[in-house]
Enzyme design. Sequence first.
Site, short mmCIF file in Angstrom:
data_model
loop_
_atom_site.label_atom_id
_atom_site.label_comp_id
_atom_site.label_asym_id
_atom_site.label_seq_id
_atom_site.Cartn_x
_atom_site.Cartn_y
_atom_site.Cartn_z
N GLU A 102 -10.42 -5.47 6.17
CA GLU A 102 -9.05 -5.50 5.72
C GLU A 102 -8.30 -5.54 7.03
O GLU A 102 -7.02 -6.17 7.03
CB GLU A 102 -8.43 -3.84 5.51
CG GLU A 102 -8.84 -3.56 3.93
CD GLU A 102 -10.29 -3.49 3.57
OE1 GLU A 102 -10.28 -3.47 2.22
OE2 GLU A 102 -10.97 -3.22 4.27
N HIS A 124 -10.31 7.33 -1.27
CA HIS A 124 -9.70 6.42 -1.97
C HIS A 124 -8.73 6.91 -2.89
O HIS A 124 -8.22 6.23 -4.02
CB HIS A 124 -10.97 5.75 -3.02
CG HIS A 124 -11.93 5.13 -2.40
ND1 HIS A 124 -13.01 5.51 -1.50
CD2 HIS A 124 -12.10 3.90 -2.69
CE1 HIS A 124 -13.75 4.48 -1.28
NE2 HIS A 124 -13.27 3.72 -1.76
#
Length: 726
Positions: A458, A528
């Site tokens: 990322e 998450h």
Amino acid sequence: MPEHLPLAPAAPWVELVATTDDWDAADPTLLRTMYAQLVWIRTFEQYVLDLAAAGLIHGPAHSSIGQEGGAVGSVLALTSADSVNGSHRGHHQFLAKALHHVAPEGLDPLAAPSDDVRDVLLKTLAEICGLDRGWTHGRGGSMHLQWKAAGAMGTNAIVGGGVPQAAGFAWSHRQDGTDAVSVTYFGDGAVNIGSTLETMNLAGAWALPVCFFIENNQYAVSTNVREATAEPRLSARGLGFNLASWKVDGMDPLAVHLAMTEAVEHMRSGKGPTVVEVDTYRFFHQNGGFAGSAFGYREKEEEKAWRARDPLAQVAGHLQRRGIMSAEETAEAVTRAKAVLEEVGSVVLEPLPGGKPGQRRIRPDEWPDPAWVDVGVRGDLSEFDDAPVVDPQGHAVPVQETKFIDAVAGVMARRMETDEGVVVMGEDVHRLNGGTNGATRGLPDRFPGRILGTPISENAFAGLAGGIALDGRFTPVVEFMYADFMWVAADQLFNQIGKARHMYGGDGAVPLVLRSKVAMGTGYGSQHSMDPAGVFATAPGWRIVAPSTPYDYVGLMNAALRCQDPVVVLEHVDLYTSSGPGPVDDYDYCLPVGKAAVRREGSDLTVISYLGMTPYVMEAVAEQDQVDAEVIDLRWLDRASIDWETIEASITKTNQVLIAEQGAVGTSYGGWLADEIHRRFFDLLDAPVWRVTGAEASPSISKVLERAAIAQKDEVAAALAEIAGY
């Protein structure tokens, strides 16, 4: 006994050494230009150190004295169309690129500088001093130098922070059909930074024309490179990613130039990224004009040995040896440059009134206006002047029952169809029939080369997208599979992308859309499941969109893609499988920036919510009859885009507020919003702002514990009942 078969790297790795024959074969104009650049940069840097010693530089003065050979030798192999960015110690890189831009045919060390050269010196000096006439009006200072017209895309104070952006510049060059290349300058410290290594991998996988230019100056502040890594030949890093790599003496500008010429040819011919490592030495400490030996971490003998190989002296020696310039002429070039710097400095400096002889100060009219402090955090939204903006309430186009995820894929398909500059990237977005949730369904086949599946990195691909946005030719849409992954890319999101417009003067657009999924309630656990709205709301520069219906998603995504600021579009997994009103066939309308939706009118209580919590609020309000609640769906969550007008009108009727959100109380968006409401509307409130949030803990895997950690309809209903009792 097992066999041990030796393995060899697939990429070439060479050390290039310039010989006397190379110096004899070098074009005299090249050598004169090389010397002129070295003299201007060295003289400029010494002048800056003198100002710093006199207290006239606010902040650091990271001198590049001793390292100029790497910058000059490499930049002279480039053109203005090529992009560069650099590190906190980047004066020499910036000046080399800027001077080469204004004098592409070369500089003569004995000629009077042109007005363009003087302007480069003056604006750079002013920027380092924090003055209004600087490149970014003094906001960037010493560590954030940018002149995009010259291909100088910005130096960077975060070690390794600019490296991913350089891959974005390279991607844009190639996607636009040019042979231009990108060069990112960084030091021995950044070689061990994750963003650097992630970007090397990504650039190699995508064969991007980017050069990772390592200035190995031997020290990160006081830590020697041999203490920091078991492989001090830093160009070896390239072999792990199959990048062609060169190692060269950075004190020899011609050797650097020859190596860089080979690397540039490699990249222009489509063979992918390169690594060039130059061994060099900063003559002074990390900051200021003292030698490292003064602080005890270097020996004077070591410093003396490196100074004996000063790149200025080396180039001057070869010029004299070949009869191109005499010793008197090379000395005269330095004398003339010093005189010019004094003249340039006098534009922004004046004698200190009442001070001692020689004392100076910044001329008062050179400082930026303090009222300009927040200007340019975001743009002025003039890009919406001709946009198809519709009324924020109701449905301005024909609607039908639509799956939320179909609206996500549908509007992206429409924008990619009408705007060839839109490109989507993220993990698995090119596979699985639309990524992990179907957001890119059908797009890879329709738009080849524009739906980019990335490695799991990322920080690298968010930064690469940031570079694409800064370049300005394309609009990147980045998908984070889960919102929690923003922490992995926090430097790129918050230090780089969010701050870029303001930091570089307020004028440069940063058109980037980040799609970030909120997944609480799915059993994916603490890493998450977060709602990042509260974190993004405290980060300057970002606009935040939170659609709760398919109709809103289309209008808000269209607005996000038109906006010239970075926008995070939050998506909730609860909504993906839901259905609601969505456009029948019009996917072009924009919902206005900064306008909320009143989902239900009422007179007793203003309930403010957003995203996946809005349906729970509506259910809870509908199932009770004790409180006549007005429900506001915010849509836009950032400080600049909150619909205070709608909120104030509602509070004027109800005199009390409930903020309802799902996420954890520690990263709560509502905490910030409640504070703002108290400050703005205290006189309208009959009670403190009520709040519904999740627990302190992040959601757990256990279904029972996860439900206990988040807020839904029941928590809103309980709050309504409590409010009704007062």
